[in-house]
Scaffold this active site. Structure first.
Site, PDB file in Angstrom:
ATOM      1  N   GLU A 214      10.079 -12.934  -3.929  1.00 18.02           N
ATOM      2  CA  GLU A 214       9.353 -12.476  -2.734  1.00 18.02           C
ATOM      3  C   GLU A 214      10.107 -11.322  -2.072  1.00 18.02           C
ATOM      4  OE1 GLU A 214       6.313 -13.323  -2.019  1.00 18.02           O
ATOM      5  OE2 GLU A 214       6.443 -14.626  -3.766  1.00 18.02           O
TER       6      GLU A 214
ATOM      7  N   TRP B  23       9.356  -8.267  -3.752  1.00 18.50           N
ATOM      8  CA  TRP B  23       8.047  -7.666  -3.442  1.00 18.50           C
ATOM      9  C   TRP B  23       8.202  -6.586  -2.374  1.00 18.50           C
ATOM     10  CZ3 TRP B  23       3.335  -7.210  -5.464  1.00 18.50           C
ATOM     11  CH2 TRP B  23       2.937  -8.122  -6.438  1.00 18.50           C
TER      12      TRP B  23
ATOM     13  N   TRP C 164     -18.304   0.823   2.340  1.00 22.89           N
ATOM     14  CA  TRP C 164     -17.810   0.027   3.479  1.00 22.89           C
ATOM     15  C   TRP C 164     -18.868  -0.023   4.578  1.00 22.89           C
ATOM     16  CZ3 TRP C 164     -13.909  -2.537   1.802  1.00 22.89           C
ATOM     17  CH2 TRP C 164     -12.931  -1.965   0.996  1.00 22.89           C
TER      18      TRP C 164
ATOM     19  N   ASN D 129       1.877 -15.986   5.083  1.00 29.27           N
ATOM     20  CA  ASN D 129       1.447 -15.115   3.981  1.00 29.27           C
ATOM     21  C   ASN D 129       0.149 -15.579   3.325  1.00 29.27           C
ATOM     22  OD1 ASN D 129       1.854 -12.969   1.971  1.00 29.27           O
ATOM     23  ND2 ASN D 129       2.104 -14.693   0.573  1.00 29.27           N
TER      24      ASN D 129
ATOM     25  N   TRP E 125     -10.394  -1.797   4.275  1.00 29.59           N
ATOM     26  CA  TRP E 125      -9.068  -2.414   4.402  1.00 29.59           C
ATOM     27  C   TRP E 125      -8.169  -1.657   5.369  1.00 29.59           C
ATOM     28  CZ3 TRP E 125      -4.906   0.625   3.102  1.00 29.59           C
ATOM     29  CH2 TRP E 125      -5.109   1.687   2.211  1.00 29.59           C
TER      30      TRP E 125
ATOM     31  N   TRP F 263      -2.363  -4.872   1.682  1.00 29.97           N
ATOM     32  CA  TRP F 263      -3.798  -4.695   1.938  1.00 29.97           C
ATOM     33  C   TRP F 263      -4.490  -4.119   0.696  1.00 29.97           C
ATOM     34  CZ3 TRP F 263      -7.287  -6.311   5.469  1.00 29.97           C
ATOM     35  CH2 TRP F 263      -6.788  -6.932   6.605  1.00 29.97           C
TER      36      TRP F 263
HETATM   37  C1  LIG Z   1      -2.642  -8.342   4.117  1.00 30.65           C
HETATM   38  C2  LIG Z   1      -1.139  -8.525   4.159  1.00 30.65           C
HETATM   39  C3  LIG Z   1      -0.359  -7.736   5.012  1.00 30.65           C
HETATM   40  C4  LIG Z   1       1.037  -7.876   5.031  1.00 30.65           C
HETATM   41  N1  LIG Z   1       1.769  -7.080   5.881  1.00 30.65           N
HETATM   42  C5  LIG Z   1       3.125  -7.202   5.896  1.00 30.65           C
HETATM   43  C6  LIG Z   1       3.910  -6.395   6.762  1.00 30.65           C
HETATM   44  O1  LIG Z   1       3.412  -5.527   7.503  1.00 30.65           O
HETATM   45  N2  LIG Z   1       5.259  -6.603   6.775  1.00 30.65           N
HETATM   46  C7  LIG Z   1       5.866  -7.515   5.954  1.00 30.65           C
HETATM   47  O2  LIG Z   1       7.092  -7.659   6.008  1.00 30.65           O
HETATM   48  N3  LIG Z   1       5.144  -8.263   5.102  1.00 30.65           N
HETATM   49  C8  LIG Z   1       3.800  -8.149   5.050  1.00 30.65           C
HETATM   50  N4  LIG Z   1       3.068  -8.940   4.200  1.00 30.65           N
HETATM   51  C9  LIG Z   1       3.773  -9.786   3.224  1.00 30.65           C
HETATM   52  C10 LIG Z   1       4.085 -11.221   3.660  1.00 30.65           C
HETATM   53  O3  LIG Z   1       2.940 -11.835   4.201  1.00 30.65           O
HETATM   54  C11 LIG Z   1       5.230 -11.337   4.660  1.00 30.65           C
HETATM   55  O4  LIG Z   1       6.335 -10.583   4.219  1.00 30.65           O
HETATM   56  C12 LIG Z   1       5.675 -12.796   4.821  1.00 30.65           C
HETATM   57  O5  LIG Z   1       4.599 -13.587   5.260  1.00 30.65           O
HETATM   58  C13 LIG Z   1       6.807 -12.863   5.805  1.00 30.65           C
HETATM   59  O6  LIG Z   1       7.164 -14.192   6.075  1.00 30.65           O
HETATM   60  P1  LIG Z   1       8.575 -14.729   5.638  1.00 30.65           P
HETATM   61  O7  LIG Z   1       9.641 -13.805   6.081  1.00 30.65           O
HETATM   62  O8  LIG Z   1       8.667 -16.139   6.089  1.00 30.65           O
HETATM   63  O9  LIG Z   1       8.471 -14.665   4.056  1.00 30.65           O
HETATM   64  P2  LIG Z   1       9.298 -15.397   2.918  1.00 30.65           P
HETATM   65  O10 LIG Z   1       8.336 -16.171   2.093  1.00 30.65           O
HETATM   66  O11 LIG Z   1      10.448 -16.124   3.461  1.00 30.65           O
HETATM   67  O12 LIG Z   1       9.783 -14.175   2.018  1.00 30.65           O
HETATM   68  C14 LIG Z   1      11.056 -13.544   2.211  1.00 30.65           C
HETATM   69  C15 LIG Z   1      10.868 -12.061   2.408  1.00 30.65           C
HETATM   70  O13 LIG Z   1      10.278 -11.481   1.254  1.00 30.65           O
HETATM   71  C16 LIG Z   1       9.445 -10.386   1.632  1.00 30.65           C
HETATM   72  N5  LIG Z   1       8.070 -10.658   1.202  1.00 30.65           N
HETATM   73  C17 LIG Z   1       7.475 -11.856   1.024  1.00 30.65           C
HETATM   74  N6  LIG Z   1       6.218 -11.696   0.570  1.00 30.65           N
HETATM   75  C18 LIG Z   1       6.015 -10.370   0.472  1.00 30.65           C
HETATM   76  C19 LIG Z   1       4.908  -9.568   0.061  1.00 30.65           C
HETATM   77  N7  LIG Z   1       3.755 -10.100  -0.368  1.00 30.65           N
HETATM   78  N8  LIG Z   1       5.042  -8.224   0.097  1.00 30.65           N
HETATM   79  C20 LIG Z   1       6.204  -7.651   0.499  1.00 30.65           C
HETATM   80  N9  LIG Z   1       7.287  -8.365   0.897  1.00 30.65           N
HETATM   81  C21 LIG Z   1       7.188  -9.698   0.884  1.00 30.65           C
HETATM   82  C22 LIG Z   1       9.501 -10.290   3.149  1.00 30.65           C
HETATM   83  O14 LIG Z   1      10.454  -9.324   3.493  1.00 30.65           O
HETATM   84  C23 LIG Z   1       9.954 -11.685   3.547  1.00 30.65           C
HETATM   85  O15 LIG Z   1      10.621 -11.724   4.777  1.00 30.65           O
HETATM   86  C24 LIG Z   1       1.662  -8.824   4.176  1.00 30.65           C
HETATM   87  C25 LIG Z   1       0.875  -9.618   3.333  1.00 30.65           C
HETATM   88  C26 LIG Z   1      -0.500  -9.486   3.322  1.00 30.65           C
HETATM   89  C27 LIG Z   1      -1.324 -10.348   2.397  1.00 30.65           C
END
Ligand SMILES: Cc1cc2nc3c(=O)[nH]c(=O)nc-3n(C[C@H](O)[C@H](O)[C@H](O)COP(=O)(O)OP(=O)(O)OC[C@H]3O[C@@H](n4cnc5c(N)ncnc54)[C@H](O)[C@@H]3O)c2cc1C
Length: 485
Positions: A283, A286, A314, A349, A367, A390
């Protein structure tokens, strides 16, 4: 004063940007190593500078984060100087005023930031200021990871493998213990005068129910997560009602912690199943992948990566968009997510994917409108992760979910929030709905609704669209762009 003529006690500048920390801060450590006085500065650049405006939720975070950073810097000997203005004018003026000959900063990787920093590197030496820049916001710099033919990646799994092959990220650097203060500090503006806190105070007040901005809180959250929640992460990360993820994203977004620090904190943990550690690290990667995509596709936030989507029909429906933002779509899991976003500046997420899919595929709203709403209301708003995610949901991005995989908000709710606890937490009007109907109140018999105190179209909205019909409409729209391609 040019660098080579600067006397030994002339200071150096450290320009803080989205790296509001002392720990694992390569620019700060390099500045300390010079043995000179250090002047830490944060510049509030005007909108015209092009570095992007922070959303309202992240501005709230920035206020508290700057306060925490200023206190930490003060604690080790030097005060944070706050200045409003263009970076070039501010840094040149500070060099003249203080005799500083070098500025240190950590590199940024969004296209506008890169362009501005390149221009500054060309121009600042003309004002007698040398630039020293460092990596540190990502596990590996985006230009470093290349395919076998030297190009960028568009698919995540090979990117992850390449990153594994690139070796361990650099060992994080400890925070400096002391800074030498300059004889004379430049004048600082007052944080309170920056009005970063929202004008409507009642909105962000609830953020502090779950968040403490600042580096100390970020490091504490990391160690709590590793000790208490990393074990089981693979399963729990998809359960919005469970506190099963790290919630490090807002800390990462403003650079209060580095991914390298996170990576190294998850090394050698023999008591935690390897699958949990790997899933978590994937993650974190990502985030690097999103920056890799943005670095190689600078228009990622504004244009479809897959240009076939440029012809997508759209729909402009301000009222539907408004109901989505307010969590009033009549689909409980979507509404709970959108209200979590409003209450905490954050959304789980799994629910982000469901809510985004609903806007794009059930409501056929572009989007980019959803991404803009998220950018304004998320405390973790990030130009790379937001745009890449997105586009992933829309199907227009790299390695994206195919358009025809349309999330069913009822089944997703039942699968990932089986007891309905997440919905009950954020949609209190459904608190007394029995589990069987919590994700489909519109299917509940009148007696059940009455017993739960729910009046559809009254206390809780009727569904804004019929999901089955909306799905058919979305697939027809998709067919249209496929036929036109
Ligand atoms: C439509 C949409 C918009 C999003 N917008 C953002 C945003 O603006 N900023 C953002 O940081 N994340 C975004 N995410 C990704 C993700 O939802 C969040 O990073 C995550 O929910 C953060 O919670 P956490 O720190 O507990 O994640 P954890 O599950 O603990 O993951 C650890 C870290 O991994 C990274 N990570 C995890 N999932 C993703 C992912 N899919 N893409 C990129 N990095 C990821 C984050 O830095 C996160 O803090 C988005 C996802 C979706 C579906």
């Amino acid at each position: 004063m040019p660098n080579d003529t600067a006397s030994n006690d002339s200071p150096v500048l450290v320009w803080f940007r989205k790296d509001l920390r002392l720990d694992d801060n390569h620019a700060l450590c390099a500045a300390v190593t010079t043995g000179r006085p250090v002047i830490p500065v944060y510049i509030r650049e005007p909108e015209e500078a092009g570095t992007g405006v922070l959303g309202a939720a992240q501005s709230w975070w920035l206020h508290h984060s700057l306060k925490a950073l200023a206190a930490s810097l003060h604690g080790i000997g030097s005060d944070l100087i706050l200045v409003t203005g263009s970076a070039e004018a501010t840094l040149s003026r500070m060099a003249k005023e203080t005799g500083a000959g070098t500025v240190f900063w950590n590199r940024r990787y969004d296209p506008n930031g890169i362009a501005l920093d390149s221009a500054l590197k060309d121009r600042l030496p003309g004002s007698g200021l040398q630039v020293n820049s460092f990596s540190g916001q990502l596990l590996h710099e985006p230009s470093r990871i290349k395919t076998g033919t030297g190009g960028p990646y568009r698919v995540y799994t090979p990117f992850w493998r390449a990153l594994e092959n690139a070796g361990e990220p650099d060992t994080p650097l400890d925070a400096p213990e002391t800074l030498i203060a300059p004889d004379q500090c430049p004048k600082s503006e007052r944080l309170e005068d920056w009005t970063l806190l929202p004008v409507k105070p009642d909105w962000a007040q609830t953020f502090s129910e779950i968040w403490t901005p600042g580096e100390a809180a970020a490091l504490e959250r990391l160690s709590d997560f590793v000790e208490e929640r990393l074990d089981g992460y693979k399963h729990n990360r998809d359960r919005p009602a469970v506190d099963g993820t790290s919630r490090l994203s807002p800390h990462l977004a403003l650079g209060e912690i580095t991914p390298a620090r996170i990576w190294h904190a998850t090394r050698g943990l023999r008591s935690i199943p390897a699958e949990d550690v790997t899933t978590f690290r994937k993650e974190v990667v990502w985030r690097d992948f999103s920056y890799h995509l943005l670095f190689h596709n600078p228009t990622l936030p504004t244009e479809n990566l897959n240009r076939t989507y440029d012809a997508f029909p759209w729909v402009s429906d301000p009222s539907a968009f408004d109901r989505w933002t307010k969590g009033m779509t009549g689909y409980p899991i979507v509404d709970a997510g959108m209200r979590q976003l409003w209450r905490h500046g954050y959304m789980h997420n799994r629910v982000r994917m469901i809510a985004a899919s609903f806007l794009i595929k059930d409501l056929l709203i572009d989007w980019r409108r959803g991404a803009a709403w998220f950018a304004d209301t998320l405390v973790d708003a990030d130009p790379a992760s937001n745009a890449a995610s997105w586009q992933w949901v829309a199907g227009s991005g790299a390695d994206a979910s195919p358009f025809y995989r349309i999330f069913n908000p009822i089944l997703q709710g039942e699968k990932f929030d089986p007891e309905g606890d997440y919905v009950r937490n954020f949609v209190p009007e459904l608190e007394r709905m029995p589990q069987k109907f919590i994700h489909r109140p519109f299917d509940a018999p009148a007696a059940v609704l009455k017993a739960a105190g729910v009046e559809l179209g009254g206390s809780y909205p009727e569904p804004i669209v019929n999901h089955a019909m909306a799905r058919d409409r979305a697939l027809a729209a998709y067919q249209q762009i496929k036929d036109a391609a």
